[in-house]
Design an enzyme around this catalytic site. Structure first.
Site, PDB file in Angstrom:
ATOM      1  N   HIS A   1      -4.510  14.924  -9.222  1.00  0.00           N
ATOM      2  CA  HIS A   1      -4.787  13.539  -9.598  1.00  0.00           C
ATOM      3  C   HIS A   1      -3.975  13.065 -10.798  1.00  0.00           C
ATOM      4  O   HIS A   1      -3.665  11.880 -10.901  1.00  0.00           O
ATOM      5  CB  HIS A   1      -6.282  13.329  -9.836  1.00  0.00           C
ATOM      6  CG  HIS A   1      -7.063  13.368  -8.564  1.00  0.00           C
ATOM      7  ND1 HIS A   1      -7.185  12.279  -7.746  1.00  0.00           N
ATOM      8  CD2 HIS A   1      -7.728  14.377  -7.956  1.00  0.00           C
ATOM      9  CE1 HIS A   1      -7.912  12.602  -6.685  1.00  0.00           C
ATOM     10  NE2 HIS A   1      -8.247  13.869  -6.784  1.00  0.00           N
TER      11      HIS A   1
ATOM     12  N   ASP B   1      -1.918   9.752 -10.647  1.00  0.00           N
ATOM     13  CA  ASP B   1      -2.010   8.681 -11.640  1.00  0.00           C
ATOM     14  C   ASP B   1      -0.620   8.311 -12.162  1.00  0.00           C
ATOM     15  O   ASP B   1      -0.309   7.137 -12.347  1.00  0.00           O
ATOM     16  CB  ASP B   1      -2.904   9.096 -12.811  1.00  0.00           C
ATOM     17  CG  ASP B   1      -4.383   9.139 -12.450  1.00  0.00           C
ATOM     18  OD1 ASP B   1      -4.751   8.702 -11.338  1.00  0.00           O
ATOM     19  OD2 ASP B   1      -5.164   9.629 -13.292  1.00  0.00           O
TER      20      ASP B   1
ATOM     21  N   GLU C   1      -4.621   2.316  -4.196  1.00  0.00           N
ATOM     22  CA  GLU C   1      -3.158   2.399  -4.199  1.00  0.00           C
ATOM     23  C   GLU C   1      -2.545   1.149  -3.583  1.00  0.00           C
ATOM     24  O   GLU C   1      -1.447   1.169  -3.060  1.00  0.00           O
ATOM     25  CB  GLU C   1      -2.668   3.659  -3.475  1.00  0.00           C
ATOM     26  CG  GLU C   1      -2.939   3.715  -1.997  1.00  0.00           C
ATOM     27  CD  GLU C   1      -4.304   4.301  -1.620  1.00  0.00           C
ATOM     28  OE1 GLU C   1      -4.553   4.425  -0.422  1.00  0.00           O
ATOM     29  OE2 GLU C   1      -5.124   4.612  -2.505  1.00  0.00           O
TER      30      GLU C   1
ATOM     31  N   ASN D   1      -2.235  13.044  -4.149  1.00  0.00           N
ATOM     32  CA  ASN D   1      -3.331  13.602  -4.944  1.00  0.00           C
ATOM     33  C   ASN D   1      -3.709  15.002  -4.478  1.00  0.00           C
ATOM     34  O   ASN D   1      -3.919  15.895  -5.299  1.00  0.00           O
ATOM     35  CB  ASN D   1      -4.562  12.695  -4.879  1.00  0.00           C
ATOM     36  CG  ASN D   1      -4.446  11.485  -5.764  1.00  0.00           C
ATOM     37  OD1 ASN D   1      -3.769  11.498  -6.785  1.00  0.00           O
ATOM     38  ND2 ASN D   1      -5.098  10.408  -5.378  1.00  0.00           N
TER      39      ASN D   1
ATOM     40  N   ASP E   1       0.857  -1.185   0.000  1.00  0.00           N
ATOM     41  CA  ASP E   1       0.000   0.000   0.000  1.00  0.00           C
ATOM     42  C   ASP E   1       0.892   1.233   0.000  1.00  0.00           C
ATOM     43  O   ASP E   1       1.740   1.384   0.898  1.00  0.00           O
ATOM     44  CB  ASP E   1      -0.902  -0.023   1.235  1.00  0.00           C
ATOM     45  CG  ASP E   1      -1.885   1.127   1.266  1.00  0.00           C
ATOM     46  OD1 ASP E   1      -2.722   1.217   0.363  1.00  0.00           O
ATOM     47  OD2 ASP E   1      -1.810   1.942   2.214  1.00  0.00           O
TER      48      ASP E   1
END
Length: 184
Positions: free
Chosen positions: A62, A66, A92, A57, A49
């Site tokens: 974002h 990404d 994630e 973010n 994780d």
């Protein structure tokens, strides 16, 4: 024919990262669990994780988030060998399946999972973003412990949350891990 192949690829892969999708990585895990049972081999399962990913973010947007996910995926795939598989398990989160590998007896590969993301920052449009990841690892000899996919995920998840509690950017092993010498 190409259209059908494209649809099959889309169904089995995460559209953002190109990794196995959640369903496909769980299918891979099922196959490898069955193979490990049949061949009496060890199987390691890892849940990773990205640490504080929401902050990426929120801070950089974002599109950079990404980018970090895609680049993290590429870096993780670069560590895979043979029948190893990595998939996007959640937002994630990554699920890594390492057949024939006892992660607890030979922890270098798990150390590499931490290092591959921290070795160099992610460069998103000229902005350096430092990312870390926490991992939970479980190891099974399924013909001995009769484990299920749900058991493996639960144990790896428990180890992941221990890694988070212990400061993040680290690997923790399933506390129920007990080395076993397999008999042929």
């Amino acid at each position: 024919m190409r259209a059908r192949e494209a649809l099959q690829f889309q169904a089995a892969h995460d559209s953002l990262t190109g990794l196995w999708s959640r369903g496909a990585i769980l299918e891979q895990l099922a196959r490898e669990l069955e193979r490990a049972t049949r061949q009496r081999t060890v199987l390691s399962v890892i849940v990773g994780d990205l640490d504080h990913f929401k902050a990426v973010n929120d801070t950089y947007g974002h599109l950079c988030g990404d980018f970090v996910l895609r680049e993290s995926a590429l870096r993780l795939v670069g560590l895979m060998c043979g029948y190893d598989a990595v998939g996007r398990y959640g937002g994630e989160e990554f699920l890594i399946v390492l057949p024939g590998y006892d992660a607890a007896k030979n922890p270098q590969r798990t150390k590499d999972l931490v290092d591959v993301l921290t070795a160099r920052p992610f460069d998103c449009n000229g902005t350096e973003i430092h990312v870390t990841c926490s991992y939970g690892v479980t190891v099974t000899w399924p013909w001995l412990d009769r484990t299920t996919i749900d058991d493996l995920i639960r144990r790896a998840d428990k180890a992941l949350y221990q890694a988070k509690r212990n400061g993040r950017n680290r690997v923790e092993f399933d506390p129920s891990y007990k080395p076993v010498k397999a008999k042929s």
